[in-house]
Motif scaffolding. Structure first.
Motif: not given
Lengths: 1069, 494
Positions: A684-689
């Protein structure tokens, strides 16, 4: 042809001539005819009785009478003082002039392709701030769609169907011979205009011409592959009886929301049939008018309300948006006729239907055009346009947006008492539901999205005639624009300290990290054009030849920063507000193109015209050793009525044939593999890293593989057409057939990620659009007092993806998709199918024709439908089966009533709003069987053997009911028996785009003032929309995805459409 | 006309300047390929692996292993809790592992093979092997022999056993080229910049590969040699000590499920009654390390296949969420896991005594990782070594040990060891949705149960055997095979 009656005779040094102008057809007076002294500066117009009077010096020997649609007459004055003139209608519209490629004018008769012209007056009538909206439904084969009915929303214009699968399908806009940048910005589910067509003031437009075919567009080169919209702006001209005109046009508009999803009024807040105090839906018990508490208990306080339907709880939120527009212009010619000038200022201020000006658009434009004819052989001209625009956007997205907050409101909850944002019950702190949505008033006040843009464009042009037949032109066109975008998402940071009872889900679950996003960009384009035009007549032949070079450079850059973890939760939208993250990104892009082109038109006997064009482009965006491409065009126009005797039935006939190719390049930087700063995605989260991390920077290969062997794409089009005029222009027909292919498309092809890339740039695929366009112009009634015009246009476009790479499974590729949990809807381009085919998970039915249960719905042991394991073809695609328009106007005694109807039949689209109606239990479909237990009709369960093979079917006897949640699951997980079809609706609609009543004050009243013309009008835009029976949810024109092909996918939480009432006044001095 | 064409021709004649004018197609925002070194790529590949393996695969593994259940109030992962996976759901991770991890590792391997930088080559190969093993364990079959070549957009899918054989050979080859002192580019995984920690990691991975193969293939000789070498990591291999409490820089699982960086917090994951009751029943202190207490200070687990949406009692505050923090490690392979494999090796090929000592060491290591006391209680009283039922005791203890660190591997080992088994009680009996009647006490510790609503294509009483082939592959690759049934085991689980 002409009848001039000589009555009386007199002679004087400076004479006053008067007279009357009538129509040769029915002797009716013609008002508004320009009467010009040939060789002098005097000019006037006829009044509504067709009479005029003019003072002319002795040197003037001729008067000229001009009126659009009639032949121009010149009359020797001699010794007359009264000159009555009959004007003959221009039977053939032979001399209708059309502006075509490179700002060149051509007589329409010489054109071998379809060019539809819309007059500026017609464009200005509806007072749309985006002028493309004013031609919707007026040009056959052109699909114009506003992305939303919100102020400042961009429009999508598509000519003769979608041909490019993931390139641009928008036409090239050319203003006075200079290409115009046309950029949009998409954020928060809104597509807003940044520059271009949205920045042109409607009152500055003389005419717009839509060039549809490839033959028409070859001379504009690569960028004209999707057609050209040529805009000619007003130049300096004389006034009625003076050298100048001052004109004011302005008015006020009221905007009101006009289309809501239909909602049920029988059940209230709850879930699975049970009353719950914090639910964001109406799956609760039947409304009974009792007094009930709802929402969490905050500081030992709780809200109470009557448990009954608030039928207008969504509608009540909206108010009437008041908009204004003003345009003032000065247009004139110097006394020696050497200088012409036009200056205008316009202001548009739109306020949408949301309360406050959080949805608003304000635009100011200043335009200047001047020309100086220094000598017979030398002319210099220039235009300068400056526009500023500010758009405040109310985002449409899932979560804390206004629209989601409205549509997920239980039917028994009223919004009227939720405006006081100092009450914790009206903010996320203790709002009645903590499930991701919140008070629309809070959302409106605290989400920020503002776009400011400026655009400066125009040209400097010199024309030289070394000999009479030859014109040499140099033109420098420039277009510079910049923009600032600021988006603020409020931080929600609740600790539930005062929550006494949360009923199982604490408000702090709403917590979100706020965000400030700032983006500043600028872009420019310049064009150098060198043109040589040669015109001559040899006996029965005419020759027009043109050769030229175009040098084009386009550059854009932007930098954006974003930050989150806000120190000030609300209202401080500056990058310094972020505590936990700051990100900076820059992007630049530059491209150049050189084009060399030629165009020759040969005419024979004013009857047969042959046009040949050729162009070669060199583009920086293609591999350096393969950046050159050539494409030709040929058209033939035959005025066959020249061969038949003059008659009263067929007054004009022209047949035309055209074949053309247009080559196209691509975006910059697609011919190599590129590295980018490292990042990774979550589910769900974008650009988690996101690098840099822990003091380390890193790079990774971009997911898109560039192509070292890219070729230009080619668009090839054949067109045949017929123009006919009957009964002295009372009936006109323009018909066209076309067959267009986009070959070798440059495509970012999604590939199996196991190739190491998610996408590759490649040439592939072929898309065909073919269709017919019909335009019928009629004047059913025309008397001296009354006139009725009725125009009908109709177009069918059949779109087919002819080939796709074999590597793709089933030869299909996703254009756009939606996925939420296990649900998914894809819109594919698939070989052998029309572009934009929808796929989703479908319910399964018994397919064995020998089974007793053939066709029955298959359900599982819980009685629920079984969805297909893979997405399946729904049989729906995005294309309309046909489109049409009816435009009519009735005039009598100075009153004109006109209306424009736009019809689009067939096609499907994705609608999240529809799905939301079933999810929340607010929609009418959730009243199925009055919410009592039921067994899905005509459903069967599978009988399986030991090895799980299906050996037969047995009648299903398992009922679905609210009490064990299966009734609601049937809606939420199985699309109430339709699977993913529950996201799709029929795209058909008919829209009464505009109804206008105009009153031109009688000339004798006007002349009492110092003015030369006054007209008043009242209008309604977007007056009504009729939708297909299965669409009780949205105006299908709305889109939240983008302005182009992807935007055809549909809508996610689109704001409701609006109707606009307007009043306008036009003053001419 | 001629004389007016001449100037245009003249422009064209200046071809060289024209060519220069048009030669501007190098992206100013991308570094040139020659300047991008393995050192600059390696950390990006690592974090992409961490974001898939340490997040999505952890979550689905947790649901399929009945470590996790779904909380009241949302339904984001309800399908996982019902033992389902859709092709679209599984696409993101497949894409990330292939294009962002494997492709970038491949670039590093090419560059380091050329420069004979065998230490870095080993590091890149080890992670590559790790990823392919994960892909086979999850999807059964994926492109391997024809993969990572953009010239072939329809690579064939290889059988899982062929991929295992291939990656084993690759790992052996890479190990044979590097020594402990071979330099390795800096990584987030190890502080050393030589191969001294990569070699034991590669060995542990090899042990995992061989043990998975051992059920269907005779790999005893390879195992004998590897075990005899006895060069395994002495510490858990994990990304640890690198996370910050900032969007894009915290532990990925924490970011996805516990932080509010990306819009509103969605509370999805809670402990499953199976794991929580099993741990409580044996008074296993790891419970407090793996889970947070609920609002009233208890450890309560949810039931697979529901989110209690109609419940008036069992709402979000009622259940225990997994313990998580922004700086929690993202584990690749733990000492406990290696020790369990060794226990199994000795149980099968060696002495029961050796097996038991590694079994105990495994449980000790798991407690150490969890920071809990009381391992002895577990392996002496409640779950003592049982040579005759070694698969069962290892299976159950491995299921527990991996639940806090590496849920995906737990799902793999359940499928291979066939333990824990399904008991006779079903989820629908444990929680009667219609009457909101919850009877946690009828659950039998150390067993699995059929979820309340379950994947009917899989059937009741079964562990999901594979993830559906990713839509990002099947819709784009004409050589992709038809989707296999959810009940079809991967090659080593037959």
């Amino acid at each position: 042809m002409l009848g001039i009656l000589l009555i009386g005779s007199a002679y004087a040094q400076d004479r006053r001539i008067s007279g009357r102008v009538t129509s040769a057809t029915d002797a009716a007076p013609i008002s508004g005819v320009s009467v010009l002294a040939v060789g002098g500066s005097a000019a006037t117009q006829t009044d509504d009785l067709g009479t005029f009077s003019i003072n002319i010096p002795a040197s003037v020997t001729q008067l000229e009478f001009r009126f659009l649609g009639y032949t121009t007459e010149r009359v020797e004055v001699g010794s007359q003082t009264v000159i009555n003139v009959q004007l003959t209608e221009d039977a053939s519209a032979l001399d209708e002039v059309v502006v075509t490629a490179m700002g060149i004018t051509r007589q329409e008769k010489t054109l071998g392709y379809s060019a539809t012209k819309v007059d500026g007056e017609e464009i200005a009538r509806a007072r749309n701030s985006n002028i493309t909206q004013s031609i919707a439904g007026k040009v056959a084969g052109v699909q114009i769609q506003s992305t939303a009915s919100d102020p400042g929303a961009a429009s999508s214009v598509v000519i003769r169907g979608f041909g490019s699968i993931n390139g641009n399908n928008q036409p090239l806009y050319v203003v006075d011979g200079v290409p115009l940048q046309n950029n949009t910005f998409t954020s928060d589910g809104r597509v807003n205009t940044l520059s271009g067509i949205g920045n042109i003031a409607q009152d500055d437009i003389e005419s717009m011409t839509v060039l549809k075919g490839a033959a028409a567009t070859a001379l504009y080169g690569s960028r004209a592959a999707r057609g050209v919209v040529v805009i000619t702006t007003k130049q300096g001209s004389r006034g009625a009886d003076r050298n100048y005109t001052i004109q004011y046009n302005g008015g006020v508009q009221l905007r009101q929301v006009s289309y809501f999803p239909e909602m049920q009024n029988e059940f209230g807040q709850g879930w699975n049939g049970t009353q719950t105090y914090i639910e964001n839906g109406s799956w609760g018990p039947r409304l009974d008018g009792s007094t009930q508490v709802y929402g969490p208990i905050w500081n030992h306080q709780q809200l109470i309300h009557e448990y009954s339907a608030r039928k207008n709880n969504v509608k009540d939120f909206f108010d009437i948006g008041v908009s204004n527009n003003h345009n003032v212009s000065l247009s004139g010619v110097s006394a020696d006729s050497k200088n012409t000038y036009y200056v205008s200022y316009s202001n548009v201020s739109d306020d949408g239907s949301m309360p406050t000006d959080a949805d608003s658009y304000e635009r100011n434009t200043i335009a200047y055009r001047g020309a100086y004819q220094g000598a017979d052989w030398f002319k210099i001209s220039s235009t300068v346009n400056f526009a500023t625009a500010k758009t405040n956007t109310v985002g449409s997205f899932q979560g804390t947006s206004v629209v989601d907050g409205l549509y997920e409101l239980p039917r028994d909850v009223s919004l009227l008492d939720k405006q006081d944002l100092t009450s914790p019950f009206n903010t996320p702190e203790a709002y009645f539901t903590p499930y991701g949505i919140t008070n629309p008033y809070w959302a409106l006040a605290n989400n920020f999205n503002q776009l400011n843009s400026k655009q400066l464009y125009g040209k400097l042009q010199a024309d030289v005639n070394p000999i009479k037949e030859l014109t040499l032109t140099y033109r420098f066109g420039y277009d510079y624009s910049d923009y600032d975008v600021k988006i603020g998402t409020p931080e929600i940071d609740l600790d539930d300290a005062l929550i006494t009872e949360d009923y199982g889900y604490a408000p702090s679950n709403m917590n979100q990290t706020g965000n400030v996003y700032a983006r500043y960009g600028r872009s420019y384009e310049f064009n150098h054009d060198f043109l040589a035009t040669y015109d001559n007549t040899f006996d029965r032949f005419t020759l027009t030849a043109l050769a030229g070079v175009n040098i084009n450079e386009r550059y854009s850059t932007y930098m954006f920063g974003q930050t989150d973890g806000l120190s000030f939760d609300l209202g401080f939208w500056d990058l310094s507000n972020g505590a936990t993250r700051s990100e900076l990104t820059e992007v630049q892009s530059k491209r150049r193109l050189i084009g060399l082109f030629g165009d020759v038109t040969l005419g024979f006997d004013d009857m047969l015209f042959l046009n040949l064009t050729a162009r070669n482009d060199w583009s920086s965006t293609l591999p350096i050793d393969g950046n050159s491409y050539f494409y030709p065009g040929v058209t033939l126009s035959w005025l066959f009525t020249e061969l038949i005797p003059q008659n009263d039935i067929l007054s004009f006939g022209k047949a035309r044939l055209a074949f053309g190719r247009t080559g196209a390049d691509t975006d910059p930087y697609r011919t190599s593999y590129n590295y980018e700063q490292g990042f990774a995605n979550g589910y769900y989260g974008l650009d988690i890293a996101q690098f840099p991390m822990n003091g380390v920077n890193a790079f990774q290969l971009s997911g898109t593989a560039g192509s070292l062997t890219l070729r230009p794409e080619m668009n090839e089009e054949f067109e045949a057409g017929l123009n006919l005029q009957f009964f002295q222009n009372r009936i006109g027909i323009d018909a066209a057939f076309y067959n267009r292919k986009n070959i070798d498309q440059i495509f970012t092809l999604p590939v199996d990620p196991s190739t190491g890339f998610s996408n590759m740039v490649t040439n592939f695929g072929e898309v065909r659009n073919r269709g017919i366009e019909l335009l019928l112009n009629t004047t059913p009634v025309r008397t001296s007092k009354f006139r009725w015009d009725l125009d009908v246009n109709f177009a069918i476009n059949r779109n087919k993806v002819l080939s796709m790479p074999e590597s793709l499974d089933g030869g299909r590729v996703s254009i756009e998709d939606f996925a939420a949990g296990p649900d998914a809807v894809y819109m594919y381009a698939e070989a052998g199918r029309p572009m934009g085919q929808y796929y989703t998970y479908l319910t399964q039915r018994v397919t064995d024709p020998n089974s007793d249960y053939y066709g029955s719905l298959i359900v599982d042991e819980e009685g629920q439908p079984i969805l297909t394991p893979d997405v399946e073809d729904t049989g729906l695609n995005m294309n309309h089966q046909w489109t049409g328009g009816v435009n009519t106007s009735l005039s009598a005694y100075g009153f004109t009533l006109s209306a424009a109807l736009d019809v689009r039949y067939g096609g499907g689209m994705f609608s999240r709003t529809k799905n939301l109606m079933q999810f929340t239990g607010n929609g009418m479909m959730t009243l199925y069987n009055d919410r009592r237990p039921f067994i899905i009709p005509n459903s069967v369960q599978r009988v399986v053997d030991e090895d799980d093979n299906i050996v037969g079917y047995t009648e299903n006897t398992t009922a679905l009911k609210l009490s064990n949640s299966s009734y609601q699951n049937y809606f939420n997980e199985f699309g109430w028996g339709h699977g993913g079809m529950s996201y799709l609706i029929n795209r058909t609609y008919a829209k009464l785009r505009n109804v206008t009543l105009t009153y031109d004050l009688p000339r004798r009243w006007v002349t009492a003032t110092r003015l030369s013309g006054i007209s008043l009008s009242a209008f309604v835009n977007n007056a009504f929309v009729w939708t297909a029976r299965d669409n009780q949810y949205i105006d299908p024109e709305g889109s939240t995805v983008g302005p182009d092909l992807a935007g055809q996918f549909g809508e996610l939480y689109v704001n409701p459409a609006s109707r606009i009432y307007g009043f306008n006044v036009n003053l001419k001095f | 006309m001629k004389k007016f064409i001449i100037p245009f021709v003249a422009i064209l004649l200046g071809t060289t300047s024209c060519e220069k004018y048009l030669d501007i197609n190098q992206d100013p925002n991308a570094p040139s390929e020659e300047n991008v070194t393995p050192e600059l790529i390696f950390p990006a590949a690592e974090m992409n692996l961490a974001s898939s393996y340490g997040n999505f695969l952890r979550i689905v593994g947790g649901y399929y292993s009945q470590h996790y259940a779904h909380d009241f109030g949302t339904s984001n992962y309800l399908d996982y809790s019902q033992f389902s996976m859709s092709a679209t759901r599984s696409s993101g991770t497949y894409t990330q592992l292939n294009s962002r991890v494997l492709k970038n590792l491949e670039t590093i391997r090419e560059k380091t093979a050329e420069s004979e930088d065998w230490g870095t080559y080993l590091a890149a190969t080890t992670l590559r092997v790790f990823v392919y093993q994960v892909l086979v364990d999850a999807y059964g079959e994926v492109p391997y022999s024809e993969a990572l070549d953009i010239g072939n957009t329809s690579p064939k899918f290889d059988d899982g056993s062929a991929i295992y054989a291939g990656i084993l050979a690759e790992l052996n080859d890479a190990l044979s080229r590097a020594t402990e002192s071979s330099p390795v580019v800096p990584s987030f995984l190890f502080s050393s910049i030589d191969a001294s920690e990569w070699i034991p990691f590669a060995n542990a991975l090899k042990l995992r590969i061989l043990m998975r193969m051992s059920n269907v293939q005779d790999v005893k000789a390879d195992l004998d040699q590897l075990v005899a070498e006895n060069n395994f990591p002495s510490e858990d291999v994990a990304w640890d000590g690198i996370w910050e409490d900032v969007t894009g820089k915290a532990n990925p699982f924490y970011q996805e499920e516990f932080a509010s960086y990306f819009g509103s917090t969605q509370v999805n994951i809670i402990g499953n009654i199976a794991l929580i009751e099993t741990l409580s029943d044996s008074e296993d202190n790891r419970l407090a390390s793996f889970f947070q207490k609920n609002a009233t200070g208890n450890y309560n687990g949810g039931v697979s296949g529901t989110n209690f949406s109609t419940s008036s009692t069992y709402r979000s505050g009622y259940f225990s969420r997994p313990a998580a923090s922004y700086d929690m490690p993202a584990y690749l392979i733990t000492v406990a896991e290696t020790e369990f494999f060794l226990a199994e090796y000795y149980a099968r090929y060696g002495s029961s005594a050796d097996a038991e000592s590694h079994y105990r060491a495994a449980i000790e290591a798991s407690f150490a990782t969890a920071g809990a006391e009381g391992a002895e209680e577990v392996y002496t009283t409640r779950y003592p070594w049982d040579q005759d039922n070694y698969e069962k005791v290892i299976g159950i203890q491995k299921w527990i040990a991996l639940s806090g660190v590496n849920n995906f591997e737990a799902w793999c080992e359940m499928r291979r060891l066939k333990y824990p088994e399904f008991g006779s009680v079903t989820g629908a009996e444990i929680y009667d949705v219609a009457n909101d009647d919850f009877q946690p006490e009828i659950y039998v510790p150390g067993t699995l149960y059929t979820p309340i609503l379950y994947n009917t294509q899989l059937g009741a009483g079964k562990v999901l055997q594979r993830l559906r082939y990713a839509e990002s592959s099947t819709s784009r690759n004409s050589n992709a095979p038809a989707t296999k049934p959810d009940s079809e085991p991967v090659f080593w689980a037959k």
